[in-house]
Design an enzyme around this catalytic site. Structure first.
Site, short mmCIF file in Angstrom:
data_model
loop_
_atom_site.label_atom_id
_atom_site.label_comp_id
_atom_site.label_asym_id
_atom_site.label_seq_id
_atom_site.Cartn_x
_atom_site.Cartn_y
_atom_site.Cartn_z
N SER A 121 0.87 -1.17 0.00
CA SER A 121 0.00 0.00 0.00
C SER A 121 0.90 1.22 0.00
O SER A 121 1.91 1.24 0.70
CB SER A 121 -0.89 -0.03 1.25
OG SER A 121 -2.17 0.50 0.99
N LYS B 36 -14.70 -6.75 -5.85
CA LYS B 36 -15.67 -6.35 -6.87
C LYS B 36 -15.57 -4.85 -7.10
O LYS B 36 -15.17 -4.15 -6.18
CB LYS B 36 -17.10 -6.75 -6.48
CG LYS B 36 -17.57 -6.35 -5.08
CD LYS B 36 -17.73 -4.95 -4.64
CE LYS B 36 -18.44 -3.95 -5.47
NZ LYS B 36 -18.63 -2.66 -4.70
P1 NAP Z 1 -10.42 2.72 -0.53
O1 NAP Z 1 -10.80 2.92 0.90
O2 NAP Z 1 -10.17 3.91 -1.38
O3 NAP Z 1 -9.17 1.74 -0.54
C1 NAP Z 1 -8.50 1.35 -1.70
C2 NAP Z 1 -7.02 1.45 -1.46
O4 NAP Z 1 -6.35 1.15 -2.68
C3 NAP Z 1 -6.58 2.84 -1.05
O5 NAP Z 1 -6.56 3.00 0.35
C4 NAP Z 1 -5.20 2.98 -1.66
O6 NAP Z 1 -4.20 2.61 -0.73
C5 NAP Z 1 -5.21 2.00 -2.80
N1 NAP Z 1 -5.31 2.76 -4.05
C6 NAP Z 1 -6.16 3.77 -4.34
N2 NAP Z 1 -5.95 4.25 -5.56
C7 NAP Z 1 -4.93 3.54 -6.05
C8 NAP Z 1 -4.24 3.60 -7.26
N3 NAP Z 1 -4.55 4.47 -8.21
N4 NAP Z 1 -3.22 2.74 -7.45
C9 NAP Z 1 -2.90 1.86 -6.48
N5 NAP Z 1 -3.52 1.78 -5.30
C10 NAP Z 1 -4.54 2.60 -5.10
O7 NAP Z 1 -11.55 1.89 -1.29
P2 NAP Z 1 -12.40 0.68 -0.73
O8 NAP Z 1 -13.72 1.16 -0.25
O9 NAP Z 1 -11.60 -0.15 0.18
O10 NAP Z 1 -12.72 -0.06 -2.09
C11 NAP Z 1 -11.76 -0.82 -2.79
C12 NAP Z 1 -12.51 -1.84 -3.62
O11 NAP Z 1 -13.27 -2.65 -2.72
C13 NAP Z 1 -13.52 -1.22 -4.59
O12 NAP Z 1 -13.53 -1.92 -5.79
C14 NAP Z 1 -14.86 -1.37 -3.88
O13 NAP Z 1 -15.93 -1.52 -4.78
C15 NAP Z 1 -14.63 -2.66 -3.12
N6 NAP Z 1 -15.51 -2.76 -1.94
C16 NAP Z 1 -15.66 -1.72 -1.07
C17 NAP Z 1 -16.56 -1.81 -0.01
C18 NAP Z 1 -16.77 -0.71 0.98
O14 NAP Z 1 -17.72 -0.78 1.76
N7 NAP Z 1 -15.95 0.31 1.04
C19 NAP Z 1 -17.29 -2.98 0.16
C20 NAP Z 1 -17.05 -4.04 -0.68
C21 NAP Z 1 -16.18 -3.91 -1.75
P3 NAP Z 1 -2.75 3.34 -0.79
O15 NAP Z 1 -3.00 4.76 -1.12
O16 NAP Z 1 -2.17 3.10 0.56
O17 NAP Z 1 -2.02 2.62 -1.90
#
Ligand code: NAP
Length: 309
Positions: free
Chosen positions: A36, A90
């Site tokens: 990350s 997903k």
């Molecule tokens: P998030 O909180 O934004 O986490 C995603 C992580 O990926 C970020 O913290 C970041 O970590 C990394 N990231 C972001 N942009 C990036 C990039 N351009 N290149 C590489 N790494 C990147 O999002 P999330 O809610 O966890 O969602 C992630 C996935 O899980 C999505 O597809 C979403 O649909 C799925 N999901 C989410 C939920 C929910 O409730 N939130 C539920 C089920 C599924 P770093 O900056 O530390 O690299």
């Protein structure tokens, strides 16, 4: 069998809320590394990029990609090329073409690709599928309405091309409906409501019908305040089935028939271990295809700007 050594990429909301606890409670897996850019995890080797993790932790058997969908294709391709199994959060990619390519790459590499749909593992979903299998479907109504400020704080990627906006949760409803209805269905018309300062919809109305003509209507909304709604109603020749609270409660004609504690992510990892054990992949693009159809066929309406705070 020794545990499957797994690395996790993208230590964001879903990784912390669900993947880490599910992995921690599953003896089939050992979390050995995290990649990350802006986060780390105490007691686990951490790397600033996936590439660094693959070089620094060559013992990895598998990688879970919890990053946004637009970066997953390149990441998954790299992981497969290095001979590791892949779990995709997903939606499995930003486009159908990417996911098809990954399916081929997994075959070439002889590794497991698991495109997860966590909502399909909600406790009411399997009994709903069973109940509906022998029924005539007359009408389906999907209400998937949540407050983006509560559930997706600060997630700017959601609003970019490929972030899918309200379809990010809406695709969960589509994953359930494609998993429980006995017949295929097709989008007939859609309206996508796009804030004037964003690239992705904040709400959407979708009208599908199945091959027999039964209407399937969906309302997705990202501005729901108060009670949140993740409900699916299916009217049949034998009464109304309702899946409520994202699939955790199943009602028939208003009577609660099935309710169980939510175990979606533990169930996903159980399935991932099974697939690895059987040297198989599981990739169903049906929910993503319906989203792609909505972007192909939907009428766009520009609505007021979305400002997070
Ligand atoms: P998030 O909180 O934004 O986490 C995603 C992580 O990926 C970020 O913290 C970041 O970590 C990394 N990231 C972001 N942009 C990036 C990039 N351009 N290149 C590489 N790494 C990147 O999002 P999330 O809610 O966890 O969602 C992630 C996935 O899980 C999505 O597809 C979403 O649909 C799925 N999901 C989410 C939920 C929910 O409730 N939130 C539920 C089920 C599924 P770093 O900056 O530390 O690299």
């Amino acid at each position: 069998m020794p545990p499957i050594k797994i690395g996790l990429v993208g230590l964001g909301k879903i990784a912390r809320d669900q993947h880490l606890p599910a992995l921690g409670n599953n003896p089939d897996f050992e979390l050995v590394a995290v990649a990350s850019r802006n986060a780390s995890l105490e007691g686990v080797a951490d790397f600033a990029s996936l590439e660094a993790m693959l070089d620094g932790a060559p013992e990895l058997d598998a990688v879970a990609l919890c990053t946004p969908p637009t970066v997953r294709h390149a990441q998954a391709r790299l992981v497969l090329a290095r001979g590791k199994h892949v779990l995709l959060e997903k939606p499995p990619g930003a486009t159908l073409s990417e996911v098809e390519d990954l399916t081929r790459q997994a075959e070439v590499a002889g590794r497991t690709l698991f495109a997860t749909w966590h909502s399909r593992h909600a406790p009411g979903v399997a009994p709903a599928r069973e109940w509906l299998a022998a029924r005539e479907i007359q009408r389906v109504e999907i209400q998937w309405k949540e407050d983006v400020r509560v559930w997706h704080p600060g997630q700017e990627w959601l609003w970019e091309p490929g972030g899918m906006g309200v379809f990010d949760p809406g695709i969960n409803a589509l994953s359930i409906v494609t998993g429980i209805l006995p017949n295929a269905f097709f989008l007939r018309e859609a309206t996508l409501f796009v804030p004037e300062n964003r690239q992705a919809p904040i709400a959407a109305n979708l009208a599908f019908s199945d091959a027999a003509g039964a209407p399937i209507e969906a309302e997705f909304d990202f501005l729901q305040s108060g009670p949140q709604t993740w409900d699916i109603h299916v009217d049949t020749d034998a009464g109304r089935l309702t899946l409520s609270k994202g699939g955790s409660q199943l009602f028939i004609d208003g009577r609660l028939e099935h309710e169980a504690p939510e175990q979606e992510y533990p169930s996903l990892y159980t399935r991932f271990a099974e697939l690895i054990g059987e040297s198989r992949s599981e990739v169903d693009v049906a929910p993503l295809r319906h989203v792609a159809d909505a972007f192909l066929l939907g009428r766009r309406e520009v609505v007021e700007a979305f400002v997070e705070t």
